[in-house]
Design a protein around this motif. Structure first.
Motif, PDB file in Angstrom:
ATOM      1  N   ALA A   1       2.638   6.445 -16.322  1.00 45.86           N
ATOM      2  CA  ALA A   1       2.283   5.111 -16.788  1.00 45.86           C
ATOM      3  C   ALA A   1       1.068   5.149 -17.707  1.00 45.86           C
ATOM      4  O   ALA A   1       1.009   4.435 -18.698  1.00 45.86           O
ATOM      5  N   GLU A   2       0.087   6.004 -17.390  1.00 50.05           N
ATOM      6  CA  GLU A   2      -1.127   6.090 -18.196  1.00 50.05           C
ATOM      7  C   GLU A   2      -0.856   6.679 -19.576  1.00 50.05           C
ATOM      8  O   GLU A   2      -1.375   6.216 -20.572  1.00 50.05           O
TER       9      GLU A   2
ATOM     10  N   VAL B   1       1.782   6.700  -6.930  1.00 56.50           N
ATOM     11  CA  VAL B   1       0.720   7.558  -7.444  1.00 56.50           C
ATOM     12  C   VAL B   1       0.965   9.013  -7.067  1.00 56.50           C
ATOM     13  O   VAL B   1       0.842   9.915  -7.898  1.00 56.50           O
ATOM     14  N   LEU B   2       1.336   9.257  -5.818  1.00 56.58           N
ATOM     15  CA  LEU B   2       1.520  10.632  -5.359  1.00 56.58           C
ATOM     16  C   LEU B   2       2.736  11.311  -5.978  1.00 56.58           C
ATOM     17  O   LEU B   2       2.799  12.532  -6.049  1.00 56.58           O
ATOM     18  N   SER B   3       3.699  10.540  -6.454  1.00 57.57           N
ATOM     19  CA  SER B   3       4.878  11.133  -7.087  1.00 57.57           C
ATOM     20  C   SER B   3       4.687  11.343  -8.585  1.00 57.57           C
ATOM     21  O   SER B   3       5.589  11.757  -9.285  1.00 57.57           O
ATOM     22  N   GLY B   4       3.482  11.048  -9.091  1.00 60.86           N
ATOM     23  CA  GLY B   4       3.210  11.261 -10.512  1.00 60.86           C
ATOM     24  C   GLY B   4       3.488  10.049 -11.358  1.00 60.86           C
ATOM     25  O   GLY B   4       3.365  10.096 -12.574  1.00 60.86           O
TER      26      GLY B   4
ATOM     27  N   VAL C   1       0.836  -1.201   0.000  1.00 62.74           N
ATOM     28  CA  VAL C   1       0.000   0.000   0.000  1.00 62.74           C
ATOM     29  C   VAL C   1       0.872   1.253   0.000  1.00 62.74           C
ATOM     30  O   VAL C   1       0.627   2.191  -0.764  1.00 62.74           O
ATOM     31  N   PHE C   2       1.921   1.284   0.836  1.00 58.04           N
ATOM     32  CA  PHE C   2       2.821   2.442   0.873  1.00 58.04           C
ATOM     33  C   PHE C   2       3.487   2.665  -0.478  1.00 58.04           C
ATOM     34  O   PHE C   2       3.577   3.799  -0.962  1.00 58.04           O
ATOM     35  N   ARG C   3       3.977   1.587  -1.083  1.00 60.04           N
ATOM     36  CA  ARG C   3       4.642   1.727  -2.389  1.00 60.04           C
ATOM     37  C   ARG C   3       3.684   2.256  -3.446  1.00 60.04           C
ATOM     38  O   ARG C   3       4.035   3.114  -4.255  1.00 60.04           O
TER      39      ARG C   3
END
Length: 80
Positions: free
Chosen positions: A45-46, A37-40, A30-32
């Protein structure tokens, strides 16, 4: 810091599967994911490219080429 999160059953189950495959705890997974996600990382990836000036490209579902001729026709219709 300690907090409590309510995680839906299906999400938790997949998190545990992923954690077992990676040899990590569910909390580490979960942390990873949150850090990614929070680092962009998710935006990169999208789109397959980095976010530029705070914007990311739209996902193209059915790309269509717009020609200068089509633009000129639209200008004529609108009266520009």
């Amino acid at each position: 810091m300690r907090t409590t999160l309510n995680i839906e059953d299906d999400v938790l189950a997949e998190t545990k599967v992923w954690a077992r495959r990676q040899g990590l705890s569910a909390v580490q997974v979960v942390f990873r994911l949150l850090r990614f996600v929070l680092s962009g990382g998710m935006e990169q990836a999208e789109t397959g490219s980095a976010v530029v000036a705070g914007f990311r490209r739209f996902q193209e579902t059915s790309p269509k080429l717009v020609t200068n001729e089509q633009i000129d026709q639209l200008r004529d219709q609108v009266g520009l």
